[in-house]
Write a protein that holds these residues in place. Structure first.
Motif, mmCIF file in Angstrom:
data_model
loop_
_atom_site.group_PDB
_atom_site.id
_atom_site.type_symbol
_atom_site.label_atom_id
_atom_site.label_comp_id
_atom_site.label_asym_id
_atom_site.label_seq_id
_atom_site.Cartn_x
_atom_site.Cartn_y
_atom_site.Cartn_z
ATOM 1 N N PHE A 21 0.829 -1.208 0.000
ATOM 2 C CA PHE A 21 0.000 0.000 0.000
ATOM 3 C C PHE A 21 0.863 1.257 0.000
ATOM 4 N N PHE A 22 1.977 1.205 0.726
ATOM 5 C CA PHE A 22 2.897 2.337 0.754
ATOM 6 C C PHE A 22 3.423 2.631 -0.650
ATOM 7 N N CYS A 23 3.906 1.606 -1.320
ATOM 8 C CA CYS A 23 4.514 1.792 -2.640
ATOM 9 C C CYS A 23 3.490 2.218 -3.685
ATOM 10 N N VAL A 24 2.310 1.630 -3.668
ATOM 11 C CA VAL A 24 1.322 2.000 -4.681
ATOM 12 C C VAL A 24 0.858 3.438 -4.484
ATOM 13 N N ASN A 25 0.749 3.891 -3.239
ATOM 14 C CA ASN A 25 0.385 5.286 -2.981
ATOM 15 C C ASN A 25 1.490 6.231 -3.445
ATOM 16 N N ALA A 26 2.743 5.886 -3.158
ATOM 17 C CA ALA A 26 3.867 6.741 -3.548
ATOM 18 C C ALA A 26 3.993 6.836 -5.064
ATOM 19 N N VAL A 27 3.910 5.696 -5.758
ATOM 20 C CA VAL A 27 4.034 5.696 -7.220
ATOM 21 C C VAL A 27 2.855 6.427 -7.859
ATOM 22 N N LEU A 28 1.648 6.142 -7.380
ATOM 23 C CA LEU A 28 0.456 6.784 -7.946
ATOM 24 C C LEU A 28 0.491 8.294 -7.734
ATOM 25 N N ALA A 29 0.968 8.732 -6.567
ATOM 26 C CA ALA A 29 1.060 10.165 -6.294
ATOM 27 C C ALA A 29 1.992 10.855 -7.286
ATOM 28 N N LEU A 93 12.485 0.863 -1.892
ATOM 29 C CA LEU A 93 11.672 0.078 -2.829
ATOM 30 C C LEU A 93 10.740 0.988 -3.613
ATOM 31 N N ALA A 94 10.116 1.948 -2.932
ATOM 32 C CA ALA A 94 9.217 2.889 -3.608
ATOM 33 C C ALA A 94 9.965 3.726 -4.632
ATOM 34 N N VAL A 95 11.167 4.189 -4.281
ATOM 35 C CA VAL A 95 11.977 4.969 -5.223
ATOM 36 C C VAL A 95 12.296 4.135 -6.459
ATOM 37 N N ALA A 96 12.690 2.874 -6.262
ATOM 38 C CA ALA A 96 12.993 1.989 -7.395
ATOM 39 C C ALA A 96 11.769 1.804 -8.282
ATOM 40 N N LEU A 97 10.596 1.661 -7.674
ATOM 41 C CA LEU A 97 9.371 1.472 -8.451
ATOM 42 C C LEU A 97 8.962 2.749 -9.180
ATOM 43 N N ILE A 98 9.201 3.907 -8.564
ATOM 44 C CA ILE A 98 8.904 5.182 -9.225
ATOM 45 C C ILE A 98 9.773 5.333 -10.473
ATOM 46 N N ILE A 99 11.067 5.061 -10.335
ATOM 47 C CA ILE A 99 11.985 5.139 -11.472
ATOM 48 C C ILE A 99 11.585 4.131 -12.553
ATOM 49 N N TYR A 100 11.269 2.926 -12.116
ATOM 50 C CA TYR A 100 10.825 1.876 -13.039
ATOM 51 C C TYR A 100 9.572 2.321 -13.799
ATOM 52 N N GLY A 101 8.616 2.908 -13.075
ATOM 53 C CA GLY A 101 7.379 3.360 -13.692
ATOM 54 C C GLY A 101 7.612 4.442 -14.726
ATOM 55 N N PHE A 102 8.440 5.436 -14.395
ATOM 56 C CA PHE A 102 8.710 6.518 -15.345
ATOM 57 C C PHE A 102 9.512 6.021 -16.546
#
Length: 258
Positions: A21-29, A93-102
């Motif tokens: 939930f933490f990561c999905v909120n951070a990436v979605l934001a 982990l959230a930072v890695a997923l944000i970079i991955y998403g972009f």
């Protein structure tokens, strides 16, 4: 000897759920944050005509700020039960997923669009679907970099302040360590992200605009954090019921000594 099954452990499942939930909120934001909304118009009230540092007008926020209060609560909950290592792990982990998403957003933008798809939404008022897609998902590198730097700095500051307050107050005043850590970390986050994205970036905002917008965003985040205090206690109560009193207490003690 019976095989160890980590997913049978309730604390492990709890950490996975909180991290998800933490990561999905951070990436979605990060992705929806490209939209700026007017608070007064959204609420259907007259503009408040705020005046800060010589700037006046309606209150405008990035839509991403709507999700950050939930990130605050999740950060404090992970802090409470899984300590510094837990927060640092989910933050990286959230930072890695944000970079991955972009990264994949840019690859999607670069992919040649089908000719018919470009005009597919013309009747809905979108004459060029590819241009709209690129404008929404192709945020500037300054904005992305500023968001990531501010997010990570805020998280690392949050965990440090949280445990300093916890060491001083013990297990009392959960709201104080949660709100206090948010107050310090978001002071950094709110100003750093806008400074990197809009002052150092190509728009070169003047100082008064930078201070005004950053201050408004910080005030909003703090009011939201205060409003979320009941949810923080509700989550703690739910976790106690899920884990049992003894396991819940042990997790908190381990987190405090982490």
């Amino acid at each position: 000897m019976a095989a160890v099954r980590p997913l049978n452990d309730r604390a492990t499942r709890l950490f996975i759920a909180l991290a998800a939930f933490f990561c999905v909120n951070a990436v979605l934001a990060e992705f929806i944050g490209v939209k700026i909304f007017a608070l007064e118009d959204t609420l259907g009230i007259a503009p408040l005509e705020w005046n800060l540092f010589g700037r006046s007008g309606s209150l405008n926020f990035t839509v991403g700020t709507l999700l950050w209060p939930f990130v605050f609560v999740l950060t404090d909950t992970v802090n409470e039960f899984f300590g510094r290592r837990g927060v640092r792990y989910v933050s990286w982990l959230a930072v890695a997923l944000i970079i991955y998403g972009f990264l994949f957003a840019f690859l999607a933008i670069a992919a040649a669009p089908a000719g018919w798809w470009v005009e597919a939404a013309r009747e809905q008022g979108v004459p060029d679907y590819q241009a709209a897609f690129a404008a929404i998902f192709g945020q500037g590198m300054w904005s992305i970099g500023g968001s990531i730097v501010a997010f990570l700095a805020g998280q690392l500051i949050d965990v440090s302040v949280f445990h300093r307050i916890r060491a001083a107050t013990g297990e009392r005043w959960v709201w104080l360590r949660a709100t206090g850590s948010t107050a310090v970390s978001q002071l950094v986050d709110s100003f750093v992200v806008i400074y990197v994205a809009f002052v150092l970036g190509p728009q070169h905002w003047p100082t008064d605009l930078f201070l005004a917008v950053s201050s408004v965003n910080y005030i909003y985040k703090m009011l939201a954090a205060l409003a979320m205090i009941p949810l923080l206690y509700l989550m703690r109560h739910g976790i106690r019921r899920y884990l049992g009193d003894e396991r819940e207490r042990q997790l908190r003690l381990d987190a405090a000594s982490d």
